[in-house]
Design an enzyme around this catalytic site. Structure first.
Site, PDB file in Angstrom:
ATOM      1  N   ASP A 245       2.322   2.208   3.340  1.00 27.71           N
ATOM      2  CA  ASP A 245       3.269   1.250   3.923  1.00 27.71           C
ATOM      3  C   ASP A 245       4.703   1.694   3.709  1.00 27.71           C
ATOM      4  O   ASP A 245       5.558   1.497   4.572  1.00 27.71           O
ATOM      5  CB  ASP A 245       3.130  -0.137   3.275  1.00 27.71           C
ATOM      6  CG  ASP A 245       1.774  -0.763   3.457  1.00 27.71           C
ATOM      7  OD1 ASP A 245       1.105  -0.430   4.451  1.00 27.71           O
ATOM      8  OD2 ASP A 245       1.395  -1.593   2.606  1.00 27.71           O
TER       9      ASP A 245
ATOM     10  N   GLU B 106     -10.245  -6.690  -4.485  1.00 24.99           N
ATOM     11  CA  GLU B 106     -10.158  -7.622  -3.367  1.00 24.99           C
ATOM     12  C   GLU B 106     -11.506  -7.667  -2.665  1.00 24.99           C
ATOM     13  O   GLU B 106     -12.050  -6.633  -2.275  1.00 24.99           O
ATOM     14  CB  GLU B 106      -9.065  -7.213  -2.384  1.00 24.99           C
ATOM     15  CG  GLU B 106      -8.946  -8.176  -1.220  1.00 24.99           C
ATOM     16  CD  GLU B 106      -7.740  -7.924  -0.348  1.00 24.99           C
ATOM     17  OE1 GLU B 106      -7.729  -8.418   0.796  1.00 24.99           O
ATOM     18  OE2 GLU B 106      -6.808  -7.233  -0.800  1.00 24.99           O
TER      19      GLU B 106
ATOM     20  N   HIS C  10       0.871  -1.177   0.000  1.00 22.47           N
ATOM     21  CA  HIS C  10       0.000   0.000   0.000  1.00 22.47           C
ATOM     22  C   HIS C  10       0.910   1.229   0.000  1.00 22.47           C
ATOM     23  O   HIS C  10       2.028   1.181   0.512  1.00 22.47           O
ATOM     24  CB  HIS C  10      -0.865   0.071   1.262  1.00 22.47           C
ATOM     25  CG  HIS C  10      -1.736  -1.113   1.512  1.00 22.47           C
ATOM     26  ND1 HIS C  10      -1.264  -2.271   2.066  1.00 22.47           N
ATOM     27  CD2 HIS C  10      -3.069  -1.301   1.316  1.00 22.47           C
ATOM     28  CE1 HIS C  10      -2.250  -3.141   2.197  1.00 22.47           C
ATOM     29  NE2 HIS C  10      -3.366  -2.578   1.751  1.00 22.47           N
TER      30      HIS C  10
ATOM     31  N   ASP D 228      -6.685 -13.651   9.670  1.00 24.86           N
ATOM     32  CA  ASP D 228      -5.455 -13.939   8.916  1.00 24.86           C
ATOM     33  C   ASP D 228      -4.576 -14.969   9.626  1.00 24.86           C
ATOM     34  O   ASP D 228      -3.430 -14.691   9.992  1.00 24.86           O
ATOM     35  CB  ASP D 228      -4.650 -12.650   8.689  1.00 24.86           C
ATOM     36  CG  ASP D 228      -5.331 -11.710   7.720  1.00 24.86           C
ATOM     37  OD1 ASP D 228      -6.261 -12.143   7.027  1.00 24.86           O
ATOM     38  OD2 ASP D 228      -4.940 -10.534   7.649  1.00 24.86           O
TER      39      ASP D 228
ATOM     40  N   ASP E 107      -4.952 -14.450  -1.958  1.00 20.89           N
ATOM     41  CA  ASP E 107      -4.370 -14.233  -0.634  1.00 20.89           C
ATOM     42  C   ASP E 107      -4.650 -15.493   0.173  1.00 20.89           C
ATOM     43  O   ASP E 107      -5.793 -15.744   0.556  1.00 20.89           O
ATOM     44  CB  ASP E 107      -5.007 -13.026   0.067  1.00 20.89           C
ATOM     45  CG  ASP E 107      -4.448 -11.704  -0.426  1.00 20.89           C
ATOM     46  OD1 ASP E 107      -3.850 -11.691  -1.504  1.00 20.89           O
ATOM     47  OD2 ASP E 107      -4.636 -10.689   0.267  1.00 20.89           O
TER      48      ASP E 107
END
EC number: 5.3.1.5
Length: 389
Positions: free
Chosen positions: A104, A232, A101, A309, A296
């Site tokens: 980031d 996404e 991103h 996650d 992912d």
């Protein structure tokens, strides 16, 4: 500066190795269906969980101290150190792609102009590292959900200046994608949805979201860089309902607004579960419509209603989808490992499956995994895989 001098590059050593820092089943040079595993499986390392995650959650502050964040200097100095650490990890693991991103990699500064300048400086560094290592950019994206300005969405916001600010972030993101040779560009509409239908004009909001996407396509064409656009999917969290709810919902949206020839889907396991689907269902839906773009790989928790996650824990769940590595967070309760907390990034990727007793596969199970991989290849169901630690 090097952060992992005491760790050698991770190599394939087979199932009988006692070396915890070795691959037991993934052999990048082994040929499967006419191509090497490395060619078939485009693993990518994600910048956010790997480098910037600090262990904070909605109920508590940071629990992790990363060595590259403790050396002082300006925010830009820290950003440069993060780039060095990130590529060192990627090289040690043999990963050939990465994702990020915008926030980031660079500090946002006090204005959009300052943010642009910071992004330019850090992406110069990223480009140098790409040339030095051969690692490529799989995809980048704009973070349009963390800043308070985006609390009611970006393209679906009722404020024109918010729409414009988000568009400016995407504009810059596409320019950076061209600069770095990005193959895909991702949109995750974390706040593109509603809290209540009582104050929502769903049709108008989706019209605006489609307009936003068409503007992105038009700009990408104007700079002669048209990556594959990826949506996404996620049904909820942080919003009550999000417009990219699942594969079928997103495909209907893309077809209605004549966007389907530019977009494919980025499927995440945990998000599929939150939508009430199996991961296999979402993969098959995307594949059926020729829209499977990226994966992912992780898992959630069937007893929880939010995104966790987690590492996969069952061999059958891994092999059915062709999972090899996974999109996972560091545990909040893992603030350090020996003296360097940064070692968690490597050790979780390689060792965690051993703790869950996934690596002790019999020869028959190993062959089953390879057969399933061949089946997935024949069905067109392997694509880009995102690895985040």
């Amino acid at each position: 500066m090097a952060y992992f001098n005491d760790i050698a590059p991770i190599k394939y050593e087979g199932t009988k190795t006692k070396n915890m820092f070795a691959f037991r089943h993934y052999n990048p040079e082994e040929v499967v269906a006419g191509k090497t595993m490395e060619e078939q499986l485009h693993f990518a390392l994600a910048f956010w969980h790997t480098i910037t995650m600090d262990g904070a959650d909605p109920f508590g502050s940071a629990t992790m101290e990363r060595p590259w964040d403790l050396e002082g200097g300006s925010e830009l100095d820290r950003a440069h150190r993060r780039v060095d650490a990130f590529f060192e990890i990627a090289e040690k693991l043999g990963v050939k792609y990465y994702c990020f991103h915008d926030i980031d990699i660079a500090p946002t500064g006090n204005s959009l102009k300052e943010f642009y300048a910071n992004l330019d400086e850090i992406t110069d560094h990223l480009l140098e590292k790409q040339k030095e290592t051969g690692i490529k950019l799989l995809w980048n994206t704009a973070n349009m959900f963390s800043n308070p300005r985006y609390m009611n969405g970006v393209s679906t916001s009722n404020r024109a200046e918010v729409f414009a600010y988000g568009a400016a972030q995407v504009k810059k993101g596409l320019e950076l994608s061209k600069k770095l040779g990005g193959e895909n560009y991702v949109f995750w509409g974390g706040r593109e949805g509603y809290e209540s239908l009582l104050n929502t004009d769903m049709g108008l909001e989706m019209d605006h979201m489609a307009k936003f996407f068409h503007l992105a396509i038009d700009y990408a064409k104007s700079i002669n860089h048209l990556p594959i656009f990826l949506i996404e999917l996620k049904p909820k969290e942080p919003m009550t309902h999000q417009y990219d709810f699942d594969a079928a919902t997103a495909l209907a949206f893309l077809q209605k607004y004549d966007l389907d020839k530019y977009f494919k889907l980025n499927i995440e396991t945990n998000h599929a579960w939150l939508a009430g689907h199996t991961f296999e269902h979402e993969l098959n839906t995307a594949r059926t419509f020729g829209a499977l773009g990226s994966i992912d790989a992780n898992q959630g928790n069937y007893l929880l209603g939010w995104d966790t996650d987690e590492f996969p824990t069952l061999v059958i769940d891994i092999t059915l989808q062709g999972w090899i590595l996974m999109h996972v967070r560091l545990k909040v309760q893992q603030p350090s490992l020996k003296t360097n907390s940064c070692l968690i990034s490597l050790k979780n990727v390689i060792v965690h499956t051993r703790r869950q007793k996934l690596v002790n596969l019999s020869k028959m199970e190993q062959q089953l995994l390879k057969v399933l991989l061949l089946m997935l290849l024949s069905m067109g169901m392997t694509s880009n895989l995102i690895l985040t630690t």
